[in-house]
Scaffold this motif. Structure first.
Motif, PDB file in Angstrom:
ATOM      1  N   GLY A  95      32.480  62.433 -27.151  1.00 39.35           N
ATOM      2  CA  GLY A  95      33.020  62.220 -25.815  1.00 39.35           C
ATOM      3  C   GLY A  95      31.983  62.272 -24.706  1.00 39.35           C
ATOM      4  N   HIS A  96      30.761  62.638 -25.021  1.00 44.97           N
ATOM      5  CA  HIS A  96      29.688  62.692 -24.030  1.00 44.97           C
ATOM      6  C   HIS A  96      28.942  61.358 -24.010  1.00 44.97           C
ATOM      7  CE1 HIS A  96      30.693  66.809 -23.835  1.00 44.97           C
ATOM      8  NE2 HIS A  96      30.011  67.205 -24.898  1.00 44.97           N
ATOM      9  N   VAL A  97      28.799  60.757 -22.846  1.00 42.87           N
ATOM     10  CA  VAL A  97      28.189  59.438 -22.705  1.00 42.87           C
ATOM     11  C   VAL A  97      26.706  59.573 -22.367  1.00 42.87           C
ATOM     12  CG1 VAL A  97      28.195  57.283 -21.387  1.00 42.87           C
ATOM     13  CG2 VAL A  97      30.369  58.416 -21.965  1.00 42.87           C
ATOM     14  N   VAL A  98      25.886  58.834 -23.103  1.00 37.45           N
ATOM     15  CA  VAL A  98      24.447  58.776 -22.808  1.00 37.45           C
ATOM     16  C   VAL A  98      24.043  57.317 -22.729  1.00 37.45           C
ATOM     17  CG1 VAL A  98      22.143  59.567 -23.439  1.00 37.45           C
ATOM     18  CG2 VAL A  98      24.150  60.863 -24.211  1.00 37.45           C
ATOM     19  N   THR A  99      23.410  56.934 -21.623  1.00 39.53           N
ATOM     20  CA  THR A  99      22.883  55.581 -21.452  1.00 39.53           C
ATOM     21  C   THR A  99      21.378  55.662 -21.208  1.00 39.53           C
ATOM     22  OG1 THR A  99      23.191  55.550 -19.037  1.00 39.53           O
ATOM     23  CG2 THR A  99      25.076  54.883 -20.388  1.00 39.53           C
ATOM     24  N   GLU A 100      20.735  54.518 -21.174  1.00 36.09           N
ATOM     25  CA  GLU A 100      19.288  54.354 -20.971  1.00 36.09           C
ATOM     26  C   GLU A 100      18.555  54.772 -22.251  1.00 36.09           C
ATOM     27  OE1 GLU A 100      19.137  52.628 -18.333  1.00 36.09           O
ATOM     28  OE2 GLU A 100      21.177  53.291 -17.894  1.00 36.09           O
ATOM     29  N   CYS A 101      17.779  53.864 -22.770  1.00 37.30           N
ATOM     30  CA  CYS A 101      17.183  54.039 -24.101  1.00 37.30           C
ATOM     31  C   CYS A 101      16.318  55.291 -24.226  1.00 37.30           C
ATOM     32  CB  CYS A 101      16.374  52.805 -24.468  1.00 37.30           C
ATOM     33  SG  CYS A 101      17.388  51.378 -24.888  1.00 37.30           S
ATOM     34  N   ALA A 102      15.506  55.567 -23.227  1.00 39.70           N
ATOM     35  CA  ALA A 102      14.663  56.759 -23.310  1.00 39.70           C
ATOM     36  C   ALA A 102      15.513  58.019 -23.350  1.00 39.70           C
ATOM     37  CB  ALA A 102      13.693  56.802 -22.143  1.00 39.70           C
ATOM     38  N   ALA A 103      16.578  58.043 -22.548  1.00 39.82           N
ATOM     39  CA  ALA A 103      17.480  59.198 -22.537  1.00 39.82           C
ATOM     40  C   ALA A 103      18.213  59.327 -23.865  1.00 39.82           C
ATOM     41  CB  ALA A 103      18.486  59.073 -21.391  1.00 39.82           C
ATOM     42  N   ILE A 104      18.633  58.202 -24.423  1.00 39.09           N
ATOM     43  CA  ILE A 104      19.306  58.220 -25.729  1.00 39.09           C
ATOM     44  C   ILE A 104      18.379  58.794 -26.798  1.00 39.09           C
ATOM     45  CG2 ILE A 104      20.169  56.737 -27.576  1.00 39.09           C
ATOM     46  CD1 ILE A 104      21.345  54.935 -25.331  1.00 39.09           C
ATOM     47  N   CYS A 105      17.136  58.351 -26.803  1.00 35.97           N
ATOM     48  CA  CYS A 105      16.178  58.858 -27.786  1.00 35.97           C
ATOM     49  C   CYS A 105      15.976  60.369 -27.636  1.00 35.97           C
ATOM     50  CB  CYS A 105      14.843  58.132 -27.646  1.00 35.97           C
ATOM     51  SG  CYS A 105      14.872  56.396 -28.184  1.00 35.97           S
ATOM     52  N   ALA A 106      15.776  60.816 -26.403  1.00 37.71           N
ATOM     53  CA  ALA A 106      15.552  62.243 -26.172  1.00 37.71           C
ATOM     54  C   ALA A 106      16.798  63.052 -26.508  1.00 37.71           C
ATOM     55  CB  ALA A 106      15.145  62.474 -24.716  1.00 37.71           C
TER      56      ALA A 106
END
Length: 209
Positions: free
Chosen positions: A61-72
């Protein structure tokens, strides 16, 4: 840790970076494919990612966008995969992860669009000049080690994707350092799985016209 892991993507997008990271993590995930003009701009998807772009990862249920943020995020969420250095050795990890997401991404995109920073105005651009950004990136990936030394990390996924795509699409100049780094990345099993999955999806989309 929240359960449930979903990747919203299009195989012809930066979603390939997020999928590569997910393959490195080694956890099961669901894939939701979105087309650019339809589902990606729908109200339902914009409720998840208001930018109407991919990739997006939803974890419990937690949303993560932006590739660098997704990787981290994925490196921290699934720490057992060993894709982030210990906290006291994350200086290079953060430095190069966000250097690639900021100066390199901006410099490469602007060049591809034909934009050149006017002479004398380099300080207004976060990357200064394209040549400076690329030279700094080249130095970061030179040698036989990974970004953070002997440990392959999420920073190598994101930085590596910039180098890999840059060489493939000729958006960065070729060099022995870039070629050697990309060659090592392309041997990783997770990279190969990602390419196999996304290339198969691209072939299906092209067959449908």
């Amino acid at each position: 840790m929240p359960a449930g892991l979903t990747l919203y993507t299009n195989p012809m997008s930066r979603g390939q970076i997020a999928r590569w990271m997910l393959e490195e993590v080694g956890q099961p995930y669901e894939t939701v494919l979105l087309d650019y003009e339809g589902a990606m701009k729908s109200a339902d998807y914009r409720a998840i990612n208001p930018m109407g772009k991919v990739p997006t990862v939803v974890h419990g249920g937690h949303v993560v966008t932006e590739c660098a943020a997704i990787c981290a995020y994925l490196a921290d969420a699934f720490a057992d995969a060993g894709l982030a250095p210990p906290l006291d050795r994350r200086h290079d990890y953060y430095r190069w992860l966000f250097f690639a997401a900021g100066p390199v991404e901006a410099a490469v995109t602007n060049r591809a669009l034909g934009f050149v920073v006017p002479e004398g105005r380099e300080r207004m651009a976060g990357y200064g000049s394209f040549d400076d950004a690329v030279a700094t990136l080249e130095k970061a990936v030179s040698g036989d080690a990974w970004i953070c030394g002997e440990q392959f990390t999420a920073a190598d996924v994101y930085v590596g994707a910039q180098v890999d795509w840059g060489l493939s699409f000729r958006s960065i100049p070729t060099s022995p350092a870039f070629e050697a780094y990309a060659a090592r990345l392309r041997e990783r099993p997770a990279y190969k799985r990602q390419k196999e999955l996304d290339n198969a999806l691209i072939a299906k989309m092209q067959a449908k016209g």
